[in-house]
Write an enzyme that holds these catalytic residues in place. Structure first.
Site, PDB file in Angstrom:
ATOM      1  N   HIS A   1       0.816  -1.225   0.000  1.00  0.00           N
ATOM      2  CA  HIS A   1       0.000   0.000   0.000  1.00  0.00           C
ATOM      3  C   HIS A   1       0.845   1.268   0.000  1.00  0.00           C
ATOM      4  CE1 HIS A   1      -4.311  -1.157   0.366  1.00  0.00           C
ATOM      5  NE2 HIS A   1      -3.748  -2.326   0.607  1.00  0.00           N
TER       6      HIS A   1
ATOM      7  N   HIS B   1       0.710  -8.429   5.753  1.00  0.00           N
ATOM      8  CA  HIS B   1      -0.042  -8.470   4.487  1.00  0.00           C
ATOM      9  C   HIS B   1      -1.395  -9.171   4.577  1.00  0.00           C
ATOM     10  CE1 HIS B   1      -0.432  -8.016   0.210  1.00  0.00           C
ATOM     11  NE2 HIS B   1      -0.180  -9.266  -0.108  1.00  0.00           N
TER      12      HIS B   1
ATOM     13  N   ASP C   1     -22.269  24.865 -12.660  1.00  0.00           N
ATOM     14  CA  ASP C   1     -21.078  25.671 -12.955  1.00  0.00           C
ATOM     15  C   ASP C   1     -20.180  25.005 -14.003  1.00  0.00           C
ATOM     16  OD1 ASP C   1     -20.061  23.564 -11.523  1.00  0.00           O
ATOM     17  OD2 ASP C   1     -18.850  24.783 -10.151  1.00  0.00           O
TER      18      ASP C   1
END
Length: 711
Positions: A228, A469, A690
């Site tokens: 990660h 992990h 917008d």
């Protein structure tokens, strides 16, 4: 006499009843666990497939193509390459700290007092000023650049080394470890084994604390990279969004510097030349000598292929190994796959391609085998789970992986090139069977068996491999004849009560001692039954959401078993069809009573069941239901693409970028979505008209609500 016999008999009956009661709760707990894990790994596999699709665009589309342009920036070396320019780019000196700032003020070089103030501030939910964040990150980057790929440390009779697994942004767990075990110091060295970020809410705070201690005690605090610590993974799992939410002005700079820092994190730590600590694991091609000798600095400076390290998921198309003292071969696979060994091609593809053929699979446990003895129950539960995991490819009596021929190997050492070895270090999982095969369940790395553990540890003269992990219910788990030990430090990872966290203390005898904990006070106050019930409800909610978003595919699969269109099928057909669509490797027949509220004469009314799924859709005027289903099924993929296209990290994208996002997704899914439909969708969600779309509002607007959520 008869009284005492009756008392003994009653005690034995109570004891037997209690054992069966606890056994049933344990079965429910394990089944719940498997639901969470299956959904988690399916998401990781989706992420890697998406990234592979981006890689395909980069390799096969012309540089001028709009699709390639949209994503090319995530594959490039950071725009500013020379160190002097980086120093200027990340200069914090121009950032003033206003008098109104009430958080900690830091001085550099870092002091113990400074890091302690940081820990206290984060404990009380204070935010560190961006100037100090950039200053810590800049100092960390300078330090990491001089560290080796593999850190070495020595144990000592007077002090123990503490080893922590995944923290995943859960600051409460880190603070609890420090409370129970003490802060890092020369007398109390620590190894943190990757996955500091993503999923939890306080990833940045965890990084800043760990980097602070690393700067203070560079010889006694060791950080390994996890899968990660990768900006591509962060786009999906929340860290990118967290940083930009906390630092709107300087968030982009912080992320860019973190991207560079992640690429310099060491890959492994070795204690006393005997214990290897690595985030994911090993493979039959792992060679620590090759990994240790790769000169990251030369690789980056000479070839600008930083993504070898920046994102481990992108194997290089052309790599020249900058190994100290050796002239390595250049591998060029742009002309087809000429000259690339078959095994290398297969392993690279295994990062991304999920096999459609079911392979074998870790045991899963069923829920309601109640009318059998404790011993029989355990056997049948294991049997059921093994069968389900095997059919779904979750575990692994897979064949041997063919070794590459040394004469065609891209590495002069006769091993796979380091970038592929690195993916194995970060993404792999152990399996009970011998051999080494692609990890089809996660989509990256490999599964390796006890024989590979013995060979790799033997070749490097090591006695133990510590890895993380994988979330474990008790926070740790041994396998491979106690030669492999998994440690996981994020407690309550899936849900409050789902798992304990743990850390290891290891002295000079190199025997691991475990300390377990649960960071949530709520959880500590629950009984076993309450805790199991809580996590079970949460897992079933997650599963119902998965069923809901696949409802069209499920109906088609059910109709295969219902040629006369009666709307009714048998429970076994319901289970087969559900697994064929979701591919989660779950014991659906066992789960059916909790997912299907009513049956007619033992048959499932699937049309009624689909209608009963207690999920509410957002009240948005969108006529195209297939677009909605695509959106729900690919919620995370869509958000990932949005965040890639939002290059300035403003949180806003234009109508045109919105259209290109959907075009990318439809190419990835090989489906056609018309421009008109996309334009109508864009206009309907541009609430303030917008001309731009707020990514966060868009994702929130399409969030499914589960009405069965427990209070």
């Amino acid at each position: 006499g008869s009284y005492s016999i009756n008392a003994i008999r009653a005690a034995l009956l109570i004891q037997r009843w209690y054992r069966q009661y606890v056994a049933r709760l344990e079965i429910r707990r394990r089944c719940t666990w498997n639901i969470f894990q299956s959904i988690e790994y399916a998401g990781q596999q989706d992420q890697i497939k998406l990234y592979n699709f981006f890689g395909f665009l980069m390799d096969h589309f012309t540089p001028a193509s709009s699709e390639r342009n949209l994503i090319s920036h995530i594959f490039r070396e950071n725009e500013i390459c020379r160190d002097a320019e980086w120093e200027r780019y990340f200069c914090y000196k121009s950032i003033d700290v206003p008098d109104s700032y009430t958080g900690p003020h830091l001085t550099f070089p870092m002091t113990f007092c400074g890091v302690s103030k940081l820990v206290e501030a984060f404990k009380h939910k204070q935010q560190l000023h961006a100037r100090y964040v950039l200053q810590i990150l800049g100092e960390t980057w300078r330090l990491l650049r001089i560290l080796p790929n593999i850190s070495h440390l020595s144990s000592c009779h007077t002090k123990e080394i503490t080893i922590c697994g995944d923290l995943h942004g859960q600051l409460e767990d880190l603070l609890l470890i420090f409370y129970k075990n003490g802060l890092p110091s020369p007398e109390k060295p620590y190894v943190f084994n990757g996955d500091f970020v993503d999923r939890g809410k306080n990833s940045l705070e965890i990084l800043l604390i760990l980097f602070g201690f690393l700067l203070l005690y560079p010889n006694d605090v060791h950080l390994n990279r996890g899968n990660h610590e990768d900006h591509i993974v962060n786009l999906r799992y929340g860290f990118t969004k967290e940083v930009l939410g906390k630092y709107r002005v300087h968030g982009k700079k912080i992320l860019k510097l973190l991207q560079k820092i992640f690429s310099w994190l060491p890959l492994a730590t070795v204690i006393d030349h005997k214990v290897l600590i690595v985030h994911g694991g090993i493979s039959d091609t792992t060679d620590l000598n090759v990994i240790a000798r790769v000169d990251r600095h030369k690789v980056r400076k000479t070839f600008h292929f930083q993504f070898i390290y920046v994102s481990a998921l992108r194997p290089p198309k052309m790599t020249k190994l900058a190994v100290n003292g050796s002239n390595s071969q250049t591998m060029n696979s742009r002309n087809g796959d000429a000259g690339v060994p078959v095994d290398f091609r297969r392993r690279v593809r295994s990062l991304t391609h999920h096999s459609s053929t079911p392979s074998q699979g870790p045991p899963r446990r069923s829920l309601h085998n109640l009318h059998i003895s404790h011993q029989q129950m355990n056997w049948s539960v294991d049997d059921e789970l093994k069968k389900r995991r095997r059919l779904a490819g979750f575990d692994q009596s897979y064949g041997e992986r063919k070794k590459p021929d040394s004469d065609s190997d891209p590495d002069s050492e006769g091993r796979l090139i380091p970038s592929v070895q690195m993916v194995d270090l970060l993404w792999s999982d152990p399996m009970p069977q011998n051999g080494c095969i692609p990890n089809e369940v996660r989509g990256g790395g490999c599964y390796w068996g006890p024989d590979v553990t013995e060979e790799v540890l033997g070749r490097h003269n090591l006695q133990l491999l510590i890895r993380s992990h994988e979330c474990k219910q008790d926070g740790y788990e041994f396998c491979h004849n106690r030669r492999v030990l998994t440690i996981f430090s994020a407690s309550n990872y899936y849900e409050v009560g789902s798992n304990r966290g743990a850390y290891i203390r290891m002295g000079a005898d190199l025997v691991p001692h475990f300390v377990q904990y649960q960071a949530s006070r709520t959880c500590r106050e629950l009984t076993l039954r309450q805790s199991v019930g809580w996590t079970e409800r949460s897992a079933l909610q997650a599963l119902r959401r998965q069923l809901f978003v696949h409802k069209s595919d499920l109906i088609s699969a059910f109709r295969e078993f219902d040629p006369n269109n009666t709307g009714i099928i048998s429970p076994s057909h319901w289970a087969s069809a559900t697994e064929s669509v979701l591919k989660l490797g779950l014991p659906w027949r066992v789960l059916r009573p909790q997912l299907v509220s009513s049956t007619k004469n033992g048959m499932v009314d699937y049309q009624e069941w689909i209608r009963e799924l207690s999920i509410t859709e957002p009240k948005l005027e969108i006529s195209d239901t297939s677009l909605l289903e695509t959106m729900y099924k690919n919620h995370s993929n869509l958000e990932t693409i949005f965040r890639i296209i939002d290059t300035d990290h403003s949180g806003l994208i234009s109508y045109e970028e919105f259209r290109q996002t959907w075009k990318l997704l439809s190419s990835h899914l090989k489906t056609e979505i018309s421009d008109d439909v996309i334009a109508n969708l864009a206009q309907s969600i541009d609430f303030n008209k917008d001309g731009s779309i707020d990514i966060n509002e868009f994702m929130e607007a399409f969030r499914l609500v589960d009405l069965s959520a427990h209070s």
